[in-house]
Design a protein around this motif. Sequence first.
Motif, PDB file in Angstrom:
ATOM      1  N   GLY A 141       0.836  -1.199   0.000  1.00 46.96           N
ATOM      2  CA  GLY A 141       0.000   0.000   0.000  1.00 46.96           C
ATOM      3  C   GLY A 141       0.868   1.244   0.000  1.00 46.96           C
ATOM      4  O   GLY A 141       0.616   2.188   0.758  1.00 46.96           O
ATOM      5  N   VAL A 253      -8.657   0.908  -2.497  1.00 48.79           N
ATOM      6  CA  VAL A 253      -9.102   2.290  -2.694  1.00 48.79           C
ATOM      7  C   VAL A 253      -9.166   2.632  -4.183  1.00 48.79           C
ATOM      8  O   VAL A 253     -10.125   3.234  -4.670  1.00 48.79           O
ATOM      9  N   GLU A 254      -8.121   2.216  -4.909  1.00 51.78           N
ATOM     10  CA  GLU A 254      -7.977   2.643  -6.309  1.00 51.78           C
ATOM     11  C   GLU A 254      -8.817   1.796  -7.244  1.00 51.78           C
ATOM     12  O   GLU A 254      -8.735   0.564  -7.205  1.00 51.78           O
ATOM     13  N   SER A 281      -3.823  -1.342   1.248  1.00 52.63           N
ATOM     14  CA  SER A 281      -2.940  -2.392   1.778  1.00 52.63           C
ATOM     15  C   SER A 281      -3.634  -3.566   2.464  1.00 52.63           C
ATOM     16  O   SER A 281      -4.852  -3.630   2.559  1.00 52.63           O
ATOM     17  N   LYS A 284      -6.582  -4.370   5.183  1.00 55.10           N
ATOM     18  CA  LYS A 284      -7.915  -4.962   4.945  1.00 55.10           C
ATOM     19  C   LYS A 284      -7.965  -6.376   5.516  1.00 55.10           C
ATOM     20  O   LYS A 284      -8.969  -6.801   6.061  1.00 55.10           O
ATOM     21  N   ASP A 310       1.732  -9.858  -1.766  1.00 56.68           N
ATOM     22  CA  ASP A 310       0.571  -9.023  -1.465  1.00 56.68           C
ATOM     23  C   ASP A 310      -0.488  -9.762  -0.647  1.00 56.68           C
ATOM     24  O   ASP A 310      -1.495  -9.152  -0.264  1.00 56.68           O
TER      25      ASP A 310
HETATM   26  N1  LIG Z   1      -3.225  -3.038 -11.672  1.00 58.81           N
HETATM   27  C1  LIG Z   1      -3.242  -3.605 -10.469  1.00 58.81           C
HETATM   28  N2  LIG Z   1      -4.281  -4.357 -10.093  1.00 58.81           N
HETATM   29  C2  LIG Z   1      -4.327  -4.914  -8.900  1.00 58.81           C
HETATM   30  N3  LIG Z   1      -3.377  -4.788  -7.968  1.00 58.81           N
HETATM   31  C3  LIG Z   1      -2.308  -4.052  -8.267  1.00 58.81           C
HETATM   32  C4  LIG Z   1      -2.188  -3.425  -9.525  1.00 58.81           C
HETATM   33  N4  LIG Z   1      -1.025  -2.765  -9.551  1.00 58.81           N
HETATM   34  C5  LIG Z   1      -0.438  -2.976  -8.355  1.00 58.81           C
HETATM   35  N5  LIG Z   1      -1.215  -3.765  -7.579  1.00 58.81           N
HETATM   36  C6  LIG Z   1      -0.918  -4.280  -6.248  1.00 58.81           C
HETATM   37  O1  LIG Z   1      -1.845  -3.800  -5.309  1.00 58.81           O
HETATM   38  C7  LIG Z   1      -1.167  -3.520  -4.101  1.00 58.81           C
HETATM   39  C8  LIG Z   1      -1.887  -2.456  -3.346  1.00 58.81           C
HETATM   40  O2  LIG Z   1      -3.125  -2.953  -3.072  1.00 58.81           O
HETATM   41  P1  LIG Z   1      -4.152  -2.081  -2.292  1.00 58.81           P
HETATM   42  O3  LIG Z   1      -5.219  -2.985  -1.827  1.00 58.81           O
HETATM   43  O4  LIG Z   1      -3.440  -1.262  -1.270  1.00 58.81           O
HETATM   44  O5  LIG Z   1      -4.716  -1.117  -3.411  1.00 58.81           O
HETATM   45  S1  LIG Z   1      -5.256   0.355  -3.260  1.00 58.81           S
HETATM   46  O6  LIG Z   1      -4.137   1.284  -3.328  1.00 58.81           O
HETATM   47  O7  LIG Z   1      -6.023   0.434  -2.006  1.00 58.81           O
HETATM   48  O8  LIG Z   1      -6.145   0.539  -4.418  1.00 58.81           O
HETATM   49  C9  LIG Z   1       0.191  -3.066  -4.527  1.00 58.81           C
HETATM   50  O9  LIG Z   1       1.110  -3.354  -3.494  1.00 58.81           O
HETATM   51  P2  LIG Z   1       2.319  -2.326  -3.176  1.00 58.81           P
HETATM   52  O10 LIG Z   1       3.062  -2.128  -4.481  1.00 58.81           O
HETATM   53  O11 LIG Z   1       3.109  -3.115  -2.175  1.00 58.81           O
HETATM   54  O12 LIG Z   1       1.736  -1.079  -2.635  1.00 58.81           O
HETATM   55  C10 LIG Z   1       0.447  -3.849  -5.799  1.00 58.81           C
HETATM   56  O13 LIG Z   1       1.217  -4.992  -5.607  1.00 58.81           O
END
Ligand SMILES: Nc1ncnc2c1ncn2[C@@H]1O[C@H](COP(=O)(O)OS(=O)(=O)O)[C@@H](OP(=O)(O)O)[C@H]1O
Length: 394
Positions: A141, A253-254, A281, A284, A310
């Motif tokens: 995250g 979130v995204e 992150s 959750k 992850d």
């Molecule tokens: N395109 C895409 N689709 C799905 N997931 C992706 C994608 N790109 C990245 N990641 C991975 O998502 C990790 C962050 O997940 P989150 O649950 O924190 O996402 S969010 O920021 O709340 O939207 C994030 O982990 P960190 O890089 O450690 O932050 C990524 O491994």
Amino acid sequence: MEVAVRVVQAACTLCQRVQDALLLPASASGSVHSKLDRSPVTVADWGVQAIVSWLLSDCFQDENISIVAEEDDETLSSSDGAALLESVVAAVNGCLIEAPKYGLRSPEKELKAHDILQAIRRCSSIGGPKGRFWVLDPVDGTLGFVRGDQYAVALALIEDGEVVLGVLGCPNYPMKKEWLNYHQRYYRLMSKVSPPTPGSWHRGCVMYAHRGCGQAWMQPLVHDFGKLDWRNSREVRVSTVSDPLSATFCEPVEKANTSHTFTAGLAHSVGLRKQPLRVYSMVKYAAIARGDVEIFMKFARAGYKEKIWDHAAGVVIIQEAGGVITDAGGRPLDFSRGVFLEGLDRGIIACSGPLLHHRIVGAVDASWNSSTLSHISDACHHITYQSIHIESIH
Ligand SMILES: Nc1ncnc2c1ncn2[C@@H]1O[C@H](COP(=O)(O)OS(=O)(=O)O)[C@@H](OP(=O)(O)O)[C@H]1O
Ligand SMILES: [Mg+2]
Ligand SMILES: [Mg+2]
Ligand SMILES: [Mg+2]
């Protein structure tokens, strides 16, 4: 487990320092870097990877300890990474000098840049079905981290393809849910207001579980482990709510990381009525394990492959706390096939219990074919097959 918890506690301190500095008004915007996939990376991501790698090698007296982790040393080793490397070196040494506070050993002398690059580089295992390796997401995250919000330090141990232990450091997730608002206010104002009940308030927590124990634990984040009594750890358990009307689901979130539209449809179809909680992150996963929410759903875009770091630590914590986590087809996540969760069916569903889980897995099947996701998925498969074909021609 004890070593893993101590190491994560130390790593969280490094993160808190970097995050506090990042959020100061004078902080340079250059402290956040962009990777090739345009995702963010910071001094904390590299710093945590270096200290976890160094501390695990030191504790187990093993230079060749096997670690699968997210970051590499490419940017730091490049000619224009010198200033950045210097910041990582300072953060790492600043943290390692305090290792004895966590019951760990400091290096005899300060680590030099090349020691730190080596520690980062050492985490280049590729996992697989046999043997024992650590899995680390130094900052999960990172987007939440740079925004002053939730993030996690996630460390797991895998043996013959099974996650056997997981530790999740959640520096901004207080021991009590009610303190979340307090924390948010803390960050918004960066004020010095005193906590609700002085002495009892902790900004964050560390959760951990060992496969097969049927128990998961939480302890406060500390800055002096000498003062920490393991008896401060308390058992956590998933929520007992099984009625969708009273259940809350959480998700990334995204919208680039999951389909919010698809989960909104699913939520409606199973009778969930509360607003989803969008959290950065693996916090959750921590929230499910300690009963703050009942459901987690993630449906990444077709073609995106989930990485083991992850999920590994969070999965075992949820399971040992009494929860259920599978892919959208109801099958367990497979940690035995390298760095990716190969064979993942559509998405990930975690629930506090089998009743809710069964309903959601059923609802995915009922709505998948009519969703845009399945069309996108078909189109992506088509493109993937075409490119494989082209590659094999070349
Ligand atoms: N395109 C895409 N689709 C799905 N997931 C992706 C994608 N790109 C990245 N990641 C991975 O998502 C990790 C962050 O997940 P989150 O649950 O924190 O996402 S969010 O920021 O709340 O939207 C994030 O982990 P960190 O890089 O450690 O932050 C990524 O491994
Ligand atoms: Mg991550
Ligand atoms: Mg990360
Ligand atoms: Mg990342």
